[in-house]
Design an enzyme around this catalytic site. Structure first.
Site, PDB file in Angstrom:
ATOM      1  N   ARG A   2       0.709  -1.282  -0.102  1.00  0.00           N
ATOM      2  CA  ARG A   2      -0.131  -0.075  -0.116  1.00  0.00           C
ATOM      3  C   ARG A   2       0.771   1.415  -0.012  1.00  0.00           C
ATOM      4  NH1 ARG A   2      -2.728  -2.758   3.807  1.00  0.00           N
ATOM      5  NH2 ARG A   2      -4.696  -3.956   3.018  1.00  0.00           N
TER       6      ARG A   2
ATOM      7  N   LYS B 281       2.869  11.422 -11.469  1.00  0.00           N
ATOM      8  CA  LYS B 281       2.240  10.538 -12.066  1.00  0.00           C
ATOM      9  C   LYS B 281       3.067   9.296 -12.177  1.00  0.00           C
ATOM     10  CE  LYS B 281      -0.876  13.515 -15.135  1.00  0.00           C
ATOM     11  NZ  LYS B 281      -1.334  13.698 -16.393  1.00  0.00           N
TER      12      LYS B 281
ATOM     13  N   GLU C  73      10.126  19.598 -24.457  1.00  0.00           N
ATOM     14  CA  GLU C  73       9.109  19.917 -23.386  1.00  0.00           C
ATOM     15  C   GLU C  73       9.834  21.080 -22.611  1.00  0.00           C
ATOM     16  OE1 GLU C  73       6.615  18.084 -22.613  1.00  0.00           O
ATOM     17  OE2 GLU C  73       7.245  16.207 -23.648  1.00  0.00           O
TER      18      GLU C  73
ATOM     19  N   LYS D 232       6.768  23.573 -13.754  1.00  0.00           N
ATOM     20  CA  LYS D 232       5.682  22.253 -13.706  1.00  0.00           C
ATOM     21  C   LYS D 232       5.451  22.132 -12.228  1.00  0.00           C
ATOM     22  CE  LYS D 232       4.765  17.548 -14.705  1.00  0.00           C
ATOM     23  NZ  LYS D 232       4.914  16.264 -15.335  1.00  0.00           N
TER      24      LYS D 232
ATOM     25  N   GLU E 210      -4.878  17.500 -12.190  1.00  0.00           N
ATOM     26  CA  GLU E 210      -5.343  17.618 -13.628  1.00  0.00           C
ATOM     27  C   GLU E 210      -6.736  17.869 -13.678  1.00  0.00           C
ATOM     28  OE1 GLU E 210      -2.879  15.920 -16.531  1.00  0.00           O
ATOM     29  OE2 GLU E 210      -4.276  16.540 -18.022  1.00  0.00           O
TER      30      GLU E 210
ATOM     31  N   ARG F  20      -3.329  21.814 -14.721  1.00  0.00           N
ATOM     32  CA  ARG F  20      -2.351  20.921 -15.277  1.00  0.00           C
ATOM     33  C   ARG F  20      -2.151  20.593 -16.679  1.00  0.00           C
ATOM     34  NH1 ARG F  20       0.040  15.967 -11.582  1.00  0.00           N
ATOM     35  NH2 ARG F  20       1.666  15.268 -13.204  1.00  0.00           N
TER      36      ARG F  20
ATOM     37  N   ASN G 153      -0.048  20.240 -21.427  1.00  0.00           N
ATOM     38  CA  ASN G 153      -0.329  19.402 -22.670  1.00  0.00           C
ATOM     39  C   ASN G 153      -0.285  20.151 -24.068  1.00  0.00           C
ATOM     40  OD1 ASN G 153      -0.873  16.390 -22.060  1.00  0.00           O
ATOM     41  ND2 ASN G 153      -2.760  17.223 -20.927  1.00  0.00           N
TER      42      ASN G 153
ATOM     43  N   HIS H 279       0.332  18.314 -27.409  1.00  0.00           N
ATOM     44  CA  HIS H 279       0.463  16.906 -27.222  1.00  0.00           C
ATOM     45  C   HIS H 279      -0.846  16.522 -28.026  1.00  0.00           C
ATOM     46  CE1 HIS H 279       3.642  17.598 -24.365  1.00  0.00           C
ATOM     47  NE2 HIS H 279       3.575  16.358 -23.944  1.00  0.00           N
TER      48      HIS H 279
ATOM     49  N   HIS I  44       0.253  13.497 -30.057  1.00  0.00           N
ATOM     50  CA  HIS I  44      -0.251  12.056 -30.037  1.00  0.00           C
ATOM     51  C   HIS I  44      -0.649  11.542 -31.082  1.00  0.00           C
ATOM     52  CE1 HIS I  44      -0.633  12.830 -25.381  1.00  0.00           C
ATOM     53  NE2 HIS I  44       0.513  12.448 -25.601  1.00  0.00           N
TER      54      HIS I  44
ATOM     55  N   HIS J  41       8.257  10.847 -28.847  1.00  0.00           N
ATOM     56  CA  HIS J  41       7.240  11.912 -28.419  1.00  0.00           C
ATOM     57  C   HIS J  41       7.641  13.201 -28.505  1.00  0.00           C
ATOM     58  CE1 HIS J  41       4.473  13.144 -25.170  1.00  0.00           C
ATOM     59  NE2 HIS J  41       5.418  13.817 -24.645  1.00  0.00           N
TER      60      HIS J  41
HETATM   61  N1  LIG Z   1       4.856  10.270 -15.229  1.00  0.00           N
HETATM   62  C1  LIG Z   1       4.759  11.459 -16.039  1.00  0.00           C
HETATM   63  O1  LIG Z   1       4.474  12.347 -15.586  1.00  0.00           O
HETATM   64  C2  LIG Z   1       5.375  11.377 -17.574  1.00  0.00           C
HETATM   65  C3  LIG Z   1       5.685  12.460 -18.169  1.00  0.00           C
HETATM   66  C4  LIG Z   1       5.982  12.290 -19.735  1.00  0.00           C
HETATM   67  C5  LIG Z   1       6.500  11.082 -19.992  1.00  0.00           C
HETATM   68  N2  LIG Z   1       6.244  10.114 -19.085  1.00  0.00           N
HETATM   69  C6  LIG Z   1       6.645   8.529 -19.627  1.00  0.00           C
HETATM   70  O2  LIG Z   1       7.994   8.543 -19.870  1.00  0.00           O
HETATM   71  C7  LIG Z   1       8.571   7.769 -20.722  1.00  0.00           C
HETATM   72  C8  LIG Z   1       9.375   8.348 -21.463  1.00  0.00           C
HETATM   73  O3  LIG Z   1      10.351   8.799 -21.197  1.00  0.00           O
HETATM   74  P1  LIG Z   1      12.073   8.899 -21.505  1.00  0.00           P
HETATM   75  O4  LIG Z   1      11.844   9.530 -23.006  1.00  0.00           O
HETATM   76  O5  LIG Z   1      12.981   9.133 -20.712  1.00  0.00           O
HETATM   77  O6  LIG Z   1      12.272   7.342 -22.385  1.00  0.00           O
HETATM   78  P2  LIG Z   1      13.291   6.180 -21.853  1.00  0.00           P
HETATM   79  O7  LIG Z   1      13.069   6.098 -20.449  1.00  0.00           O
HETATM   80  O8  LIG Z   1      12.759   5.205 -22.573  1.00  0.00           O
HETATM   81  O9  LIG Z   1      14.512   6.683 -22.059  1.00  0.00           O
HETATM   82  C9  LIG Z   1      14.888   6.893 -23.324  1.00  0.00           C
HETATM   83  C10 LIG Z   1      16.185   6.073 -23.948  1.00  0.00           C
HETATM   84  O10 LIG Z   1      17.471   6.679 -23.193  1.00  0.00           O
HETATM   85  C11 LIG Z   1      18.023   5.912 -22.534  1.00  0.00           C
HETATM   86  N3  LIG Z   1      18.882   6.392 -21.537  1.00  0.00           N
HETATM   87  C12 LIG Z   1      18.325   6.877 -20.282  1.00  0.00           C
HETATM   88  N4  LIG Z   1      19.156   7.572 -19.726  1.00  0.00           N
HETATM   89  C13 LIG Z   1      20.345   7.572 -20.388  1.00  0.00           C
HETATM   90  C14 LIG Z   1      21.581   8.071 -20.261  1.00  0.00           C
HETATM   91  N5  LIG Z   1      21.847   8.953 -19.248  1.00  0.00           N
HETATM   92  N6  LIG Z   1      22.458   7.905 -21.248  1.00  0.00           N
HETATM   93  C15 LIG Z   1      22.354   7.065 -22.177  1.00  0.00           C
HETATM   94  N7  LIG Z   1      21.106   6.534 -22.394  1.00  0.00           N
HETATM   95  C16 LIG Z   1      20.042   6.660 -21.637  1.00  0.00           C
HETATM   96  C17 LIG Z   1      16.785   4.647 -22.251  1.00  0.00           C
HETATM   97  O11 LIG Z   1      17.772   3.298 -21.972  1.00  0.00           O
HETATM   98  C18 LIG Z   1      16.100   4.638 -23.411  1.00  0.00           C
HETATM   99  O12 LIG Z   1      16.694   3.879 -24.416  1.00  0.00           O
HETATM  100  C19 LIG Z   1       7.132   7.219 -21.476  1.00  0.00           C
HETATM  101  O13 LIG Z   1       6.757   5.783 -20.945  1.00  0.00           O
HETATM  102  C20 LIG Z   1       6.086   8.127 -21.016  1.00  0.00           C
HETATM  103  O14 LIG Z   1       4.842   7.687 -20.788  1.00  0.00           O
HETATM  104  C21 LIG Z   1       5.685  10.213 -17.959  1.00  0.00           C
HETATM  105 ZN   LIG Z   2       5.565  15.296 -23.185  1.00  0.00          ZN
END
Ligand SMILES: NC(=O)c1ccc[n+]([C@@H]2O[C@H](COP(=O)([O-])OP(=O)(O)OC[C@H]3O[C@@H](n4cnc5c(N)ncnc54)[C@H](O)[C@@H]3O)[C@@H](O)[C@H]2O)c1
Ligand SMILES: [Zn+2]
Length: 362
Positions: free
Chosen positions: A120, A142, A184, A226, A236, A240, A244, A247, A251, A263
């Site tokens: 939990r 999130k 972003e 943020k 949201e 919030r 987007n 986005h 999307h 993305h």
């Molecule tokens: N929680 C939220 O508010 C929120 C907001 C935006 C996106 N997201 C989520 O985040 C995810 C995308 O995140 P992302 O773009 O970081 O993708 P990711 O975590 O897949 O990282 C992108 C790539 O970079 C590599 N990598 C990470 N750090 C590295 C480093 N320091 N050096 C070399 N390679 C590295 C990873 O292994 C991967 O191949 C999605 O699943 C999305 O839904 C969540």
């Molecule tokens: Zn985004």
């Protein structure tokens, strides 16, 4: 190298927490205060070999289990969630344990959901290593995993205890993933801070060179914006949604071209369409549209969407979570530094903006 540490507080009452930002933080300060004995470090096959040792060096007094997942979005899965739960239970982790996420948004989202639900809820710490995770996914609470039926379908709002951002980690990030994070960053300037947007225009070279002082400031300002938005509207219900910008269009591009568009790239192309739409409505000047386009382009982001039929755009955009009673609601810039959320039913007008900002077919 400038060795300053910046700190931002995400103000959420008793769930408030600090984000520390600086170059070399992984090795030069205690990672986090008052960590418990039992720690699960979640990372992936790319980030683990690069940075896990630095983290483990600092945790030699603790019992740390490292759980490594595959690289890529598909790793944010129910299967991995179950496997991590198995690891925690096998090692008798109790409610006093902590989960540390070391990686990009994929690792962060999965680790956060594990922390939110194991017994939990247990303590959660983030060490985001992509620019996107540093300025976006690690701020705001999130957490989620994907379901075969849709992205982020299973999740929770769950705030970390603390976030540690080491700008040096970005040196190993791919050019494309780095640029995606910058999309972003530009977004924050457009929706909330004209001065920050101007600062970004003036520091394109430093940002493209991944200079730590410029990065520290850009990440700090992005997290601050943020954090303010999240503090005002954690779940949201209202403002919030401004996060987007670009986005809804983005999307649609991602859905149609998930294998070729990332993305952040789709968000950049979507941001230009949103700006163009406001220009058509007489609410943004041509100069402002050009400034947005030039900044994104100079940060190596695409500023033209791929060619798609309007019906396809419409079908994908209708799936947006901001659709109310069948009417799409778009985040639109009212100036550089401010944005609004507006219902839009005029698909001819939307179509014109999309066409103007799509790759031409001649
Ligand atoms: N929680 C939220 O508010 C929120 C907001 C935006 C996106 N997201 C989520 O985040 C995810 C995308 O995140 P992302 O773009 O970081 O993708 P990711 O975590 O897949 O990282 C992108 C790539 O970079 C590599 N990598 C990470 N750090 C590295 C480093 N320091 N050096 C070399 N390679 C590295 C990873 O292994 C991967 O191949 C999605 O699943 C999305 O839904 C969540
Ligand atoms: Zn985004």
């Amino acid at each position: 190298m400038q060795k300053t540490t910046q700190q931002i507080i995400v103000g959420l009452g008793e769930r408030s927490y600090a984000i520390d930002i600086g170059a070399g933080l992984l090795t030069r300060t205690p990672l986090f205060n008052a960590l418990p004995q039992q720690i699960l470090l979640l990372t992936n096959t790319v980030v683990g070999p690069l940075y896990a040792e630095q983290v483990l060096d600092q945790l030699s007094q603790h019992k740390v289990i490292v759980h490594t997942i595959d690289d890529g979005e598909q790793a944010k899965s129910l299967v991995n969630y179950g496997a991590i739960m198995d690891t925690l239970i096998q090692h008798n982790f109790n409610r006093d344990c902590a989960i540390i996420a070391l990686g990009g948004g994929v690792v962060g989202d999965l680790a956060g959901f594990v922390a939110a639900t194991y017994q939990r809820g247990v303590r959660f710490y983030q060490i985001p290593t992509t620019l996107l995770a540093q300025v976006d996914s690690s701020v705001g609470g999130k957490t989620a995993i994907n379901h075969p039926g849709g992205k982020n379908m299973v999740g929770a709002f769950y705030q970390p205890q603390a976030v540690l951002i080491d700008t040096e980690c970005l040196q190993t990030l791919s050019d494309r993933d780095y640029a995606c994070g910058l999309a972003e960053v530009v977004k924050y300037g457009i929706i909330a801070d004209a001065d920050f947007f101007t600062w970004l225009e003036a520091h394109v070279q430093e940002l493209n060179a991944r200079e730590s002082a410029a990065l520290t400031y850009a990440i700090q300002r992005s997290c601050q914006i943020k954090a303010e938005v999240v503090a005002a509207d954690e779940h949201e219900q209202s403002v919030r949604a401004l996060l987007n910008l670009g986005h809804t269009f983005g999307h649609a591009i991602e859905a149609a071209h998930y294998d070729t568009w990332k993305h952040g790239e789709a968000v950049a192309a979507g941001t230009i369409i949103a700006a163009q739409l406001m220009f058509q409505l007489g609410e943004l000047t041509a100069v402002e549209v050009t400034r947005i386009e030039n900044l994104l382009q100079s940060l190596h982001l695409p500023v033209r969407a791929p060619l798609m039929q309007l019906e396809q755009w419409q079908a994908f955009m209708q799936r947006d979570k901001k659709v109310q009673d069948g009417t799409i609601r778009l985040v639109l810039p009212t100036a550089i530094g401010s944005a609004t959320i507006r219902p839009m039913a005029d698909w001819q007008m939307i179509g014109e903006a999309i066409k103007a900002m799509s790759t031409s077919d001649d």
